[in-house]
Design a protein around this motif. Structure first.
Motif, PDB file in Angstrom:
ATOM      1  N   LEU A   1      21.622  23.810  34.690  1.00 52.56           N
ATOM      2  CA  LEU A   1      21.140  22.541  34.138  1.00 52.56           C
ATOM      3  C   LEU A   1      22.156  21.950  33.151  1.00 52.56           C
ATOM      4  O   LEU A   1      22.411  20.739  33.141  1.00 52.56           O
ATOM      5  N   ILE A   2      22.742  22.812  32.339  1.00 53.60           N
ATOM      6  CA  ILE A   2      23.730  22.365  31.354  1.00 53.60           C
ATOM      7  C   ILE A   2      24.963  21.784  32.044  1.00 53.60           C
ATOM      8  O   ILE A   2      25.442  20.702  31.689  1.00 53.60           O
ATOM      9  N   ASP A   3      25.462  22.498  33.060  1.00 51.33           N
ATOM     10  CA  ASP A   3      26.629  21.986  33.790  1.00 51.33           C
ATOM     11  C   ASP A   3      26.307  20.643  34.451  1.00 51.33           C
ATOM     12  O   ASP A   3      27.118  19.717  34.422  1.00 51.33           O
ATOM     13  N   ALA A   4      25.122  20.567  35.054  1.00 50.48           N
ATOM     14  CA  ALA A   4      24.725  19.324  35.724  1.00 50.48           C
ATOM     15  C   ALA A   4      24.588  18.184  34.720  1.00 50.48           C
ATOM     16  O   ALA A   4      24.959  17.040  35.007  1.00 50.48           O
ATOM     17  N   ALA A   5      24.067  18.497  33.533  1.00 51.29           N
ATOM     18  CA  ALA A   5      23.890  17.455  32.510  1.00 51.29           C
ATOM     19  C   ALA A   5      25.243  16.895  32.081  1.00 51.29           C
ATOM     20  O   ALA A   5      25.400  15.679  31.931  1.00 51.29           O
ATOM     21  N   VAL A   6      26.222  17.767  31.897  1.00 51.61           N
ATOM     22  CA  VAL A   6      27.549  17.316  31.473  1.00 51.61           C
ATOM     23  C   VAL A   6      28.200  16.469  32.566  1.00 51.61           C
ATOM     24  O   VAL A   6      28.733  15.383  32.297  1.00 51.61           O
ATOM     25  N   GLU A   7      28.130  16.939  33.803  1.00 47.87           N
ATOM     26  CA  GLU A   7      28.695  16.167  34.924  1.00 47.87           C
ATOM     27  C   GLU A   7      28.049  14.788  34.996  1.00 47.87           C
ATOM     28  O   GLU A   7      28.706  13.765  35.172  1.00 47.87           O
ATOM     29  N   CYS A   8      26.744  14.799  34.877  1.00 44.91           N
ATOM     30  CA  CYS A   8      25.972  13.571  35.019  1.00 44.91           C
ATOM     31  C   CYS A   8      26.310  12.582  33.902  1.00 44.91           C
ATOM     32  O   CYS A   8      26.546  11.392  34.156  1.00 44.91           O
ATOM     33  N   LEU A   9      26.374  13.077  32.671  1.00 41.83           N
ATOM     34  CA  LEU A   9      26.742  12.219  31.533  1.00 41.83           C
ATOM     35  C   LEU A   9      28.141  11.639  31.717  1.00 41.83           C
ATOM     36  O   LEU A   9      28.359  10.446  31.505  1.00 41.83           O
ATOM     37  N   ALA A  10      29.083  12.500  32.127  1.00 45.53           N
ATOM     38  CA  ALA A  10      30.476  12.052  32.265  1.00 45.53           C
ATOM     39  C   ALA A  10      30.599  10.998  33.356  1.00 45.53           C
ATOM     40  O   ALA A  10      31.375  10.062  33.237  1.00 45.53           O
TER      41      ALA A  10
END
Lengths: 205, 205
Positions: free
Chosen positions: B18-27
């Motif tokens: 979830l954390i990795d996906a959140a960072v990708e998504c934000l970027a």
């Protein structure tokens, strides 16, 4: 009285009000909260009149950021004339440059820059503007320092000064960072001194 | 295989995804395009499971930025062990620190910071996180340089290094600024040298 105002001047006033409203709106609401309608209402201008001057939201905000960037550079140039010569110049110049991006104008520009990183159309208009304003800011920083780019390292130190100024602007975004920034400014003046002094020496020789 | 995975480890894996996906998504999409549903889908996790770990979008993105900040600091500490002693340390440290904010992690954090400037709830959770990550980054920069804060100007030079790094991150947002940055890094190493050298001298005395 307004009806007597010449057409050209009225038009300039309207543009200026739209630009000021766009910057305020961006700084307060961000890119997603900034629409032509919202800006026009804040400027006290009809939506049609706003679109006559700036057909799209992109046109308006980019014009606003460009205009304010130029205004800031003109102001810096005027203040440069009052600065002392030689190394003692470093202190006031560090202060002027490192406080450059701590206000609502930078916040407005930052909203645009960040929005452009996920918005292709906005990026296309901003990249050339970023390059132009960046070059101008570099030139005025050189003038302020009275620094000579032909000296080794001077170009990069001046560039670092402006990048540091943007970093300090970022650090001032969510909290008031003035106290910490003032200590950095004092140290930065010491770092800039040799740059100014080397130039003064070489000019004297 | 997944069914045999112990509960605790499975839970950790889910959080990490979830954390990795959140960072990708934000970027990629920015704060406005980042919702719990979008993140969960990208992570291959149900919306319910995502909300079990992180009740709100704020919880998730703040945890993500905090986690990645800590991960980056751990990585820097590990690399610090391999650095030479004395002034020659300045070059590799300038390179490590000034490249710190040029990737998608910084872009993700930047979206959050800028969104927080117009979003009170987000600002409230980000300000303490910014202070904590800022202190940690400062400590690791001191360790990397082997610098002694008791020496005059060292504290401010180290702070300026991190602020400059953030400014360079900003300059790398819309275009690839690597070439210009590399020249600034070389000059910055020269500026940092006396900081490292002064400390080495005082340690030797």
């Amino acid at each position: 009285m307004t009806t007597r105002e010449p057409q050209q001047e009225r038009s300039r006033t309207t543009r200026r009000r739209l630009i000021d409203a766009a910057v305020e709106c961006l700084a307060e609401r961000g890119w997603h909260g900034t629409t032509v309608s919202v800006i026009a209402e804040r400027a006290g201008v009809s939506r049609g009149a706003a679109q006559h001057h700036f057909p799209t939201r992109e046109d308006l905000v980019v014009a606003a950021v460009a205009f304010l960037g130029e205004e800031q550079i003109t102001e810096l140039r005027q203040r440069a004339a009052a600065l002392p010569q030689g190394p003692s110049r470093a202190g006031p110049v560090a202060e002027m440059l490192l406080n450059l991006f701590t206000g609502p104008k930078f916040r407005a520009a930052l909203h645009l820059w960040v929005a452009a990183s996920t918005d292709e159309a906005l990026r296309e208009v901003l990249v050339p503007l970023e390059a132009r304003v960046g070059r101008e800011a570099h030139r005025v920083a050189l003038e302020l320092l009275g620094a000579d780019e032909a000296q080794p390292g001077v170009r990069e130190t001046v560039q670092a000064t402006l990048d540091l100024a943007r970093g300090l602007g970022l650090a001032n975004l969510l909290t008031d960072d003035t106290r910490r920034r003032n200590q950095i400014i004092r140290q930065w003046a010491r770092i800039l001194e040799p740059t100014v002094a080397a130039t003064a020496d070489s000019a004297a020789s």
